[in-house]
Write a protein that holds these residues in place. Structure first.
Motif, mmCIF file in Angstrom:
data_model
loop_
_atom_site.group_PDB
_atom_site.id
_atom_site.type_symbol
_atom_site.label_atom_id
_atom_site.label_comp_id
_atom_site.label_asym_id
_atom_site.label_seq_id
_atom_site.Cartn_x
_atom_site.Cartn_y
_atom_site.Cartn_z
ATOM 1 N N LEU A 192 -4.141 -0.539 -2.505
ATOM 2 C CA LEU A 192 -2.780 -0.059 -2.257
ATOM 3 C C LEU A 192 -2.615 0.389 -0.817
ATOM 4 O O LEU A 192 -1.613 0.064 -0.164
ATOM 5 C CB LEU A 192 -2.454 1.086 -3.222
ATOM 6 N N LEU A 193 -3.584 1.120 -0.290
ATOM 7 C CA LEU A 193 -3.541 1.537 1.110
ATOM 8 C C LEU A 193 -3.503 0.325 2.041
ATOM 9 O O LEU A 193 -2.712 0.279 2.989
ATOM 10 C CB LEU A 193 -4.747 2.417 1.445
ATOM 11 N N LEU B 210 -0.067 -1.275 1.865
ATOM 12 C CA LEU B 210 0.927 -0.494 2.596
ATOM 13 C C LEU B 210 0.789 -0.691 4.110
ATOM 14 O O LEU B 210 1.777 -0.876 4.822
ATOM 15 C CB LEU B 210 0.798 0.990 2.246
ATOM 16 N N GLY C 291 1.724 -4.362 4.916
ATOM 17 C CA GLY C 291 3.159 -4.537 4.699
ATOM 18 C C GLY C 291 4.001 -3.883 5.776
ATOM 19 O O GLY C 291 5.072 -4.376 6.128
ATOM 20 N N ASN C 292 3.545 -2.775 6.309
ATOM 21 C CA ASN C 292 4.258 -2.125 7.409
ATOM 22 C C ASN C 292 3.936 -2.798 8.746
ATOM 23 O O ASN C 292 4.781 -2.853 9.629
ATOM 24 C CB ASN C 292 3.905 -0.641 7.474
ATOM 25 N N GLY D 173 -5.411 -2.186 7.741
ATOM 26 C CA GLY D 173 -5.316 -2.652 6.361
ATOM 27 C C GLY D 173 -6.509 -3.501 5.959
ATOM 28 O O GLY D 173 -7.057 -3.367 4.863
ATOM 29 N N SER E 142 -2.939 -4.382 -6.617
ATOM 30 C CA SER E 142 -2.591 -3.188 -5.842
ATOM 31 C C SER E 142 -2.227 -3.544 -4.401
ATOM 32 O O SER E 142 -1.338 -2.934 -3.810
ATOM 33 C CB SER E 142 -3.721 -2.157 -5.883
ATOM 34 N N GLY F 128 1.438 -2.767 -2.776
ATOM 35 C CA GLY F 128 1.584 -2.073 -1.495
ATOM 36 C C GLY F 128 2.455 -2.844 -0.515
ATOM 37 O O GLY F 128 3.337 -2.275 0.142
ATOM 38 N N LEU G 28 6.057 -2.611 -1.739
ATOM 39 C CA LEU G 28 6.674 -1.307 -1.490
ATOM 40 C C LEU G 28 7.152 -1.170 -0.051
ATOM 41 O O LEU G 28 8.269 -0.713 0.204
ATOM 42 C CB LEU G 28 5.693 -0.183 -1.838
ATOM 43 N N PHE G 29 6.312 -1.572 0.910
ATOM 44 C CA PHE G 29 6.757 -1.455 2.294
ATOM 45 C C PHE G 29 7.783 -2.518 2.650
ATOM 46 O O PHE G 29 8.636 -2.306 3.501
ATOM 47 C CB PHE G 29 5.586 -1.469 3.282
#
Length: 93
Positions: free
Chosen positions: A9-10, A13, A16-17, A53, A72, A76, A79-80
């Motif tokens: 997940l981290l 994220l 994705g960012n 990442g 996960s 992530g 979500l971003f």
């Protein structure tokens, strides 16, 4: 299994960012970051997010638990992606 999900997940994220910033940096389009909206800060911020990442995936045991890990990561990134698509990113109106 928990650490694989948490690190996945981290990683998702961070990647994705990092992707929108990296893309805006290489296309020389302004996009807000903490360091300014120019292409070079975006390129560096995007590259850093993607690199961090990938580094988060090193201790994750993806071969032993591939389904929870990849799910996960996908969550992530999603979500971003939604965060950026909704215009919630720093400095966006």
């Amino acid at each position: 299994m928990f650490h694989t999900i948490a690190l996945g997940l981290l990683a998702g994220l961070l990647i994705g960012n990092g992707l929108p910033h990296f893309i805006k940096g290489i296309t020389r389009e302004p996009y807000p970051t903490v360091f300014g909206p120019g292409p070079v800060p975006n390129l560096v911020a995007g590259w850093s997010g993607i690199a961090l990442g990938v580094l988060a995936l090193v201790p994750a045991d993806l071969p032993a638990e591939p389904v929870p890990g990849w799910v996960s990561i996908a969550v992530g990134v999603l979500l971003f992606g939604l965060f950026h698509a909704k215009g919630l990113a720093f400095g966006r109106k």
